[in-house]
Design a protein around this motif. Structure first.
Motif, mmCIF file in Angstrom:
data_model
loop_
_atom_site.group_PDB
_atom_site.id
_atom_site.type_symbol
_atom_site.label_atom_id
_atom_site.label_comp_id
_atom_site.label_asym_id
_atom_site.label_seq_id
_atom_site.Cartn_x
_atom_site.Cartn_y
_atom_site.Cartn_z
ATOM 1 N N SER A 45 -7.373 -9.760 -45.066
ATOM 2 C CA SER A 45 -7.784 -9.613 -43.666
ATOM 3 C C SER A 45 -7.662 -10.905 -42.875
ATOM 4 O O SER A 45 -7.605 -10.879 -41.639
ATOM 5 C CB SER A 45 -9.234 -9.107 -43.601
ATOM 6 N N HIS A 46 -7.606 -12.031 -43.580
ATOM 7 C CA HIS A 46 -7.486 -13.322 -42.902
ATOM 8 C C HIS A 46 -6.035 -13.797 -42.800
ATOM 9 O O HIS A 46 -5.782 -14.888 -42.288
ATOM 10 C CB HIS A 46 -8.321 -14.382 -43.636
ATOM 11 N N ARG A 47 -5.098 -12.994 -43.278
ATOM 12 C CA ARG A 47 -3.693 -13.372 -43.213
ATOM 13 C C ARG A 47 -3.095 -12.956 -41.867
ATOM 14 O O ARG A 47 -3.383 -11.866 -41.361
ATOM 15 C CB ARG A 47 -2.900 -12.727 -44.352
ATOM 16 N N LYS A 48 -2.256 -13.786 -41.313
ATOM 17 C CA LYS A 48 -1.616 -13.498 -40.032
ATOM 18 C C LYS A 48 -0.405 -12.599 -40.237
ATOM 19 O O LYS A 48 0.349 -12.760 -41.191
ATOM 20 C CB LYS A 48 -1.177 -14.803 -39.365
ATOM 21 N N LEU A 49 -0.246 -11.632 -39.336
ATOM 22 C CA LEU A 49 0.884 -10.709 -39.411
ATOM 23 C C LEU A 49 2.027 -11.176 -38.530
ATOM 24 O O LEU A 49 1.820 -11.611 -37.401
ATOM 25 C CB LEU A 49 0.455 -9.298 -38.969
ATOM 26 N N CYS A 50 3.245 -11.083 -39.067
ATOM 27 C CA CYS A 50 4.441 -11.387 -38.284
ATOM 28 C C CYS A 50 5.335 -10.156 -38.122
ATOM 29 O O CYS A 50 6.227 -10.143 -37.277
ATOM 30 C CB CYS A 50 5.251 -12.514 -38.936
ATOM 31 N N THR A 51 5.110 -9.135 -38.943
ATOM 32 C CA THR A 51 5.849 -7.879 -38.866
ATOM 33 C C THR A 51 4.858 -6.758 -38.631
ATOM 34 O O THR A 51 3.793 -6.740 -39.249
ATOM 35 C CB THR A 51 6.634 -7.621 -40.167
ATOM 36 N N PHE A 52 5.221 -5.833 -37.753
ATOM 37 C CA PHE A 52 4.273 -4.787 -37.371
ATOM 38 C C PHE A 52 4.841 -3.384 -37.592
ATOM 39 O O PHE A 52 4.347 -2.424 -37.024
ATOM 40 C CB PHE A 52 3.862 -4.972 -35.902
ATOM 41 N N ILE A 53 5.859 -3.287 -38.435
ATOM 42 C CA ILE A 53 6.427 -1.999 -38.802
ATOM 43 C C ILE A 53 6.226 -1.805 -40.292
ATOM 44 O O ILE A 53 6.776 -2.552 -41.109
ATOM 45 C CB ILE A 53 7.923 -1.902 -38.447
ATOM 46 N N PHE A 54 5.426 -0.802 -40.654
ATOM 47 C CA PHE A 54 5.127 -0.529 -42.058
ATOM 48 C C PHE A 54 5.947 0.660 -42.518
ATOM 49 O O PHE A 54 5.910 1.730 -41.909
ATOM 50 C CB PHE A 54 3.627 -0.239 -42.237
ATOM 51 N N ASN A 82 -9.224 -5.504 -34.265
ATOM 52 C CA ASN A 82 -9.209 -4.327 -33.414
ATOM 53 C C ASN A 82 -8.142 -4.403 -32.330
ATOM 54 O O ASN A 82 -7.986 -3.469 -31.547
ATOM 55 C CB ASN A 82 -10.593 -4.089 -32.792
ATOM 56 N N GLU A 83 -7.409 -5.501 -32.224
ATOM 57 C CA GLU A 83 -6.336 -5.633 -31.253
ATOM 58 C C GLU A 83 -4.965 -5.564 -31.913
ATOM 59 O O GLU A 83 -3.957 -5.633 -31.238
ATOM 60 C CB GLU A 83 -6.457 -6.974 -30.504
ATOM 61 N N THR A 84 -4.940 -5.417 -33.212
ATOM 62 C CA THR A 84 -3.685 -5.404 -33.952
ATOM 63 C C THR A 84 -3.343 -3.992 -34.391
ATOM 64 O O THR A 84 -4.158 -3.326 -35.034
ATOM 65 C CB THR A 84 -3.782 -6.318 -35.193
ATOM 66 N N TYR A 85 -2.146 -3.535 -34.053
ATOM 67 C CA TYR A 85 -1.712 -2.197 -34.424
ATOM 68 C C TYR A 85 -0.379 -2.278 -35.156
ATOM 69 O O TYR A 85 0.474 -3.113 -34.854
ATOM 70 C CB TYR A 85 -1.587 -1.298 -33.192
ATOM 71 N N ILE A 86 -0.226 -1.379 -36.123
ATOM 72 C CA ILE A 86 0.970 -1.337 -36.964
ATOM 73 C C ILE A 86 1.653 0.010 -36.770
ATOM 74 O O ILE A 86 0.991 1.055 -36.730
ATOM 75 C CB ILE A 86 0.597 -1.539 -38.449
ATOM 76 N N ILE A 87 2.973 -0.018 -36.665
ATOM 77 C CA ILE A 87 3.753 1.206 -36.539
ATOM 78 C C ILE A 87 4.051 1.754 -37.934
ATOM 79 O O ILE A 87 4.547 1.030 -38.796
ATOM 80 C CB ILE A 87 5.067 0.949 -35.777
ATOM 81 N N LEU A 88 3.750 3.024 -38.148
ATOM 82 C CA LEU A 88 4.031 3.674 -39.431
ATOM 83 C C LEU A 88 5.424 4.301 -39.368
ATOM 84 O O LEU A 88 5.667 5.226 -38.587
ATOM 85 C CB LEU A 88 2.982 4.749 -39.730
ATOM 86 N N VAL A 115 0.894 5.182 -35.224
ATOM 87 C CA VAL A 115 0.398 3.814 -35.308
ATOM 88 C C VAL A 115 -0.963 3.822 -35.995
ATOM 89 O O VAL A 115 -1.652 4.848 -36.043
ATOM 90 C CB VAL A 115 0.280 3.163 -33.912
ATOM 91 N N VAL A 116 -1.338 2.673 -36.515
ATOM 92 C CA VAL A 116 -2.635 2.513 -37.160
ATOM 93 C C VAL A 116 -3.132 1.106 -36.870
ATOM 94 O O VAL A 116 -2.355 0.150 -36.841
ATOM 95 C CB VAL A 116 -2.524 2.759 -38.690
ATOM 96 N N SER A 117 -4.422 0.978 -36.606
ATOM 97 C CA SER A 117 -4.991 -0.358 -36.415
ATOM 98 C C SER A 117 -5.010 -1.089 -37.746
ATOM 99 O O SER A 117 -5.073 -0.466 -38.811
ATOM 100 C CB SER A 117 -6.410 -0.258 -35.845
ATOM 101 N N TYR A 118 -4.965 -2.401 -37.678
ATOM 102 C CA TYR A 118 -4.931 -3.182 -38.912
ATOM 103 C C TYR A 118 -6.214 -2.995 -39.719
ATOM 104 O O TYR A 118 -6.186 -2.957 -40.954
ATOM 105 C CB TYR A 118 -4.718 -4.656 -38.588
ATOM 106 N N SER A 119 -7.342 -2.835 -39.029
ATOM 107 C CA SER A 119 -8.606 -2.620 -39.744
ATOM 108 C C SER A 119 -8.588 -1.287 -40.497
ATOM 109 O O SER A 119 -9.039 -1.204 -41.646
ATOM 110 C CB SER A 119 -9.784 -2.651 -38.766
ATOM 111 N N THR A 120 -8.045 -0.232 -39.857
ATOM 112 C CA THR A 120 -7.914 1.060 -40.541
ATOM 113 C C THR A 120 -6.939 0.963 -41.700
ATOM 114 O O THR A 120 -7.142 1.565 -42.760
ATOM 115 C CB THR A 120 -7.437 2.140 -39.549
ATOM 116 N N CYS A 121 -5.880 0.197 -41.503
ATOM 117 C CA CYS A 121 -4.893 0.000 -42.558
ATOM 118 C C CYS A 121 -5.524 -0.691 -43.770
ATOM 119 O O CYS A 121 -5.280 -0.301 -44.918
ATOM 120 C CB CYS A 121 -3.723 -0.824 -42.018
ATOM 121 N N LEU A 122 -6.335 -1.690 -43.513
ATOM 122 C CA LEU A 122 -7.033 -2.374 -44.603
ATOM 123 C C LEU A 122 -8.012 -1.429 -45.309
ATOM 124 O O LEU A 122 -8.164 -1.481 -46.533
ATOM 125 C CB LEU A 122 -7.778 -3.598 -44.063
#
Length: 310
Positions: free
Chosen positions: A160-169, A4-10, A87-94
């Motif tokens: 869901s257990h993988r760490k993200l290093c890039t936040f632009i989708f 819930n603290e991770t956000y991705i830019i679309l 933007v989208v949260s990682y949980s919503t993205c999953l």
């Protein structure tokens, strides 16, 4: 890292500031048409007893798939269009990733069940009432939805257990290309993804090709009248199958190739998946399935429908 603290830019929209109103009108209008067209046919099948046959129940399930798919994506897309930042949260993205492939897999499996239904009805008509009874249809529908959903759940749980290093989708909705955002690519996830891909697409596709080939061979031996009747009921299924295969092929290539495609290509193909395809199925079945088209004419034009053959 908490989901819930991770956000991705679309980064999939093109010139959204310039075409924001146009994007919104197109997507909102498409969403309304998709819901109305699919739900209308589903309701007709539900209401009219002459449509309470396995073939039409599978069609209703297929159209219901489109309703679930669009409802999972369109509200978020419409919100993104109106927002200053997409933007989208990682949980919503999953969750989008999960819906994208569980419903996509269910569509392939439903098309496979429909091919089996047509084979039994055309090639083994005496056994058909016994084999394709209500209980058997319910089991086939459950399998078509549950098996893909469970297999995709394993994929999403691992991702869901993988760490993200890039936040632009580079897209407007999340699919399997999200794995490219991970810091370290998982070989196990790739292998499992290939297994799921084979189970979702190639197995149903091979089954469909074999089944419809058998139908064609058997009906050819029975004369032109039987062949023509079989073609009338099988052709819509084949058109929907090949259309969905084409869209799935692009998604597979997009996920597996390392080359970056132009944004225009991504936008066009995304629109085909979320706009064109959910509208394609009700149009095909509404126009080409005689019983459904008869009830549609009665609904919109009034009057008593002519008697139609099964």
């Amino acid at each position: 890292m908490e989901l819930n603290e991770t956000y991705i830019i679309l980064d999939g929209f093109m010139d959204i500031e310039r075409y924001r109103a146009l994007y919104f009108i197109i997507m909102f209008t498409a969403y309304v048409f998709i819901l109305c067209s699919n739900c209308t046919i589903v309701c007709l099948i539900w209401i009219h007893k002459d449509l309470h046959e396995p073939m039409y129940l599978f069609i209703a399930a297929l159209l219901l798939n489109s309703v679930l798919f669009t409802t999972a994506f369109y509200p978020k897309i419409l919100t993104d269009i109106l927002s200053e930042k997409q933007v989208v949260s990682y949980s919503t993205c999953l969750f989008q990733w999960y819906i994208f492939y569980s419903i996509g897999g269910a569509e392939f499996w439903l098309l496979m069940m429909m091919a089996y239904d047509r084979y039994m009805a055309i090639c083994k008509p005496l056994q058909y009432p016994t084999v394709m009874n209500k209980s058997k249809v319910n089991v086939l529908l459950a399998v078509a939805w549950i098996v893909p959903a469970c297999q995709v759940a394993i994929t999403i749980t691992a991702a869901s257990h993988r760490k993200l290093c890039t936040f632009i989708f580079r897209g407007i909705l999340c699919n399997s290309t999200v794995y490219k955002l991970h810091c370290v690519q998982s070989a196990a996830l790739h292998v499992w993804g290939l297994f799921v891909l084979l189970n979702f697409t190639f197995v149903p596709l091979i089954f469909n090709c074999f089944t419809y080939t058998r139908i064609f061979i058997i009906t050819t031996k029975r004369g032109p009248a039987v062949r023509r009747k079989a073609l009338q009921t099988c052709l819509p299924h084949l058109v929907v199958l090949f259309n969905f295969c084409w869209l799935t092929t692009f998604d597979v290539l997009l996920a597996r190739l390392d080359t970056e495609l132009p944004k225009m290509v991504r936008v066009i193909m995304s629109f085909q998946l979320i706009l064109y395809h959910p509208l394609f199925n009700p149009i095909i079945y509404g126009l080409k399935m005689k019983k459904i088209s008869t009830h549609l004419k009665r609904l919109f034009c009034g009057g008593k429908p002519n008697k139609v053959l099964k």
